[in-house]
Design an enzyme around this catalytic site. Structure first.
Site, short mmCIF file in Angstrom:
data_model
loop_
_atom_site.label_atom_id
_atom_site.label_comp_id
_atom_site.label_asym_id
_atom_site.label_seq_id
_atom_site.Cartn_x
_atom_site.Cartn_y
_atom_site.Cartn_z
CE LYS A 1 -4.34 -0.01 0.58
NZ LYS A 1 -5.23 -0.52 -0.48
CB THR B 1 -2.65 -3.46 -0.52
OG1 THR B 1 -3.91 -3.14 -1.09
CG2 THR B 1 -1.80 -4.28 -1.48
NE ARG C 1 28.19 28.32 -9.66
CZ ARG C 1 28.00 27.15 -10.23
NH1 ARG C 1 27.47 27.07 -11.44
NH2 ARG C 1 28.35 26.04 -9.64
CD GLN D 1 29.19 18.61 -11.08
OE1 GLN D 1 29.17 19.78 -10.68
NE2 GLN D 1 28.96 18.30 -12.35
CG HIS E 1 20.76 26.83 -13.62
ND1 HIS E 1 22.06 26.43 -13.38
CD2 HIS E 1 20.18 25.81 -14.29
CE1 HIS E 1 22.25 25.23 -13.88
NE2 HIS E 1 21.12 24.82 -14.43
O1 LIG Z 1 28.23 23.35 -10.54
C1 LIG Z 1 27.98 23.16 -11.74
N1 LIG Z 1 28.24 21.95 -12.30
C2 LIG Z 1 27.98 21.68 -13.62
O2 LIG Z 1 28.25 20.54 -14.11
C3 LIG Z 1 27.40 22.71 -14.39
N2 LIG Z 1 27.00 22.79 -15.68
C4 LIG Z 1 26.50 24.04 -15.87
O3 LIG Z 1 26.00 24.46 -16.94
N3 LIG Z 1 26.56 24.76 -14.72
C5 LIG Z 1 27.13 23.95 -13.77
N4 LIG Z 1 27.41 24.16 -12.46
#
Ligand SMILES: O=c1[nH]c(=O)c2[nH]c(=O)[nH]c2[nH]1
Length: 288
Positions: A12, A57, A172, A215, A243
Site C-alpha cells: 500500500k 494491501t 555566482r 559536484q 540556476h
Molecule cells: O556546478 C555546476 N556543475 C555543472 O556541471 C554545471 N554545468 C552548468 O552548466 N553549470 C554547472 N554548475
C-alpha cells in the site's frame, strides 16, 4: 523460450496517517506518509490467481493505523522497523518487507493545540527487514532541503566545444534543493539524534565549502556527514542546480554587480552522487 515471473513486490502506497498525542490539554502531532511493500511466496497469485498467500494491501494499510494507535509514533525509523518486522514475523508467506516513510513538520503556533505547517523540507526513512533476527537495513534522509549561498561559488575551467555559450564565473549564486539519504551500519542508532546531526553536517558543509562546482559541494556534504557520524556508511544525494542568471541591465544604462538575478526553474542541472566509507558493507536491498 519460456516466460517466467521476475522479482515482484506489492503493498500500500501513501498511507497518510496523522497521530495526535494528548498530554493533558497539550497536544503533539505527527504527520506521516507510509508505504508498505512486501515480497515472498507470491508465485501463485501471479501465475494462477490463487490469493492464499496474499496479505491484502487493505490489511497493510489498516496495520499502519492500528500500530499508530497501539504503539504511538516514536522515532520514524523505529516505527518503520516495528511495522516491517511485524509483517514478516506474523505471515509465513511474507519474507521481506520494505517500509518507506515521509514525515511532514508541524510547528506549534501558540497554545496547546494549534500548529502551522513547516516548510517544504521532508524527513524520510526506508526500512528493509527479513524479520526479527534476519537481514535488516535502515536508510534515513530528507528531501527538498532548499539552500542558497549568495557568494562563495565559482564555475570555470569546463569543456568548451562548438555549442558552449556558458560564461565562466568567479562569483555566482549556488542554490539547490537537497534530497539526501544516508545508510546506517546497524539498526540501533539513536535515530532522532543521528538525523539532526547528519542534517546539520550537510547544511554546515554546504555553507562553509567554497564551491568550484555543485559536484564538489555534493562530495563535501556527504563526506562531512560520514566524518561526523560513525554510525553511517553511505550517503546518496540528488541536487538540482537552481540556476540564478544575472540579468542584463545594460539596456537600461545600469550595471549589475551580482545584485539582480533571474531565478530560472527549468531546465536545471541535476547533480547526483554517492559518498561512502571504503569499509561500507554491500547492501543492495537497502536501496531497491
Ligand atoms: O556546478 C555546476 N556543475 C555543472 O556541471 C554545471 N554545468 C552548468 O552548466 N553549470 C554547472 N554548475
Amino acid at each position: 523460450m519460456a516466460i517466467v515471473l521476475g522479482p515482484n513486490r506489492y503493498g500500500k502506497a501513501e498511507v497518510r496517517v496523522v497521530r495526535v498525542t494528548r498530554d493533558g490539554g497539550t497536544h503533539r502531532i505527527r504527520d506521516l506518509n507510509v508505504g508498505v511493500f512486501l515480497s515472498g511466496d507470491m508465485d501463485e497469485v501471479h501465475l494462477t490467481g490463487d490469493n492464499a498467500a496474499v496479505l491484502t494491501t487493505d490489511t497493510q494499510k489498516n496495520t499502519v493505523f492500528a500500530f499508530a494507535k497501539k504503539y504511538g509514533i516514536g522515532e520514524l525509523e523505529e516505527f518503520g522497523l516495528l511495522l516491517a518486522r511485524h509483517f514478516v514475523d506474523s505471515q509465513p508467506t511474507i519474507h521481506h518487507a520494505r517500509v518507506q516513510l515521509e514525515e511532514y513538520a508541524w510547528d506549534r503556533i501558540t497554545g496547546p493545540h494549534s500548529f502551522v505547517k513547516g516548510g517544504t523540507e521532508v524527513r524520510t526513512a526506508v526500512v528493509h527487514s527479513d524479520g526479527s533476527g534476519g537481514a535488516e537495513s535502515v536508510v534515513s534522509g530528507l528531501k527538498d532541503l532548499t539552500v542558497l549561498n549568495s557568494t562563495g561559488s565559482e564555475f570555470h575551467g569546463f569543456v568548451e566545444d562548438e555549442f558552449t555559450t556558458l560564461e565562466p564565473t568567479n562569483d555566482r549564486i549556488l542554490a539547490t534543493a537537497v534530497t539526501a539519504q544516508w545508510r546506517h551500519r546497524g539498526t540501533d542508532s539513536k535515530w532522532d539524534e543521528s538525523y539532526a546531526a547528519a542534517r546539520n553536517a550537510l547544511l554546515d558543509a554546504f555553507a562553509t565549502t567554497h564551491s568550484l562546482s555543485l559536484q564538489q559541494t555534493l562530495y563535501a556534504m556527504g563526506r562531512r556527514a560520514l566524518e561526523e557520524r560513525p554510525e553511517l556508511c553511505e550517503v546518496r544525494m540528488s541536487m538540482p542546480n537552481k540556476h540564478h542568471f544575472l540579468v542584463d541591465l545594460e539596456p537600461f544604462g545600469m550595471d549589475n554587480d551580482n545584485e539582480v538575478y533571474f531565478a530560472a526553474d527549468r531546465p536545471y542541472g541535476l547533480i547526483e552522487g554517492t559518498v561512502l566509507t571504503d569499509d561500507a558493507p554491500d547492501a543492495p536491498s537497502a536501496w531497491n
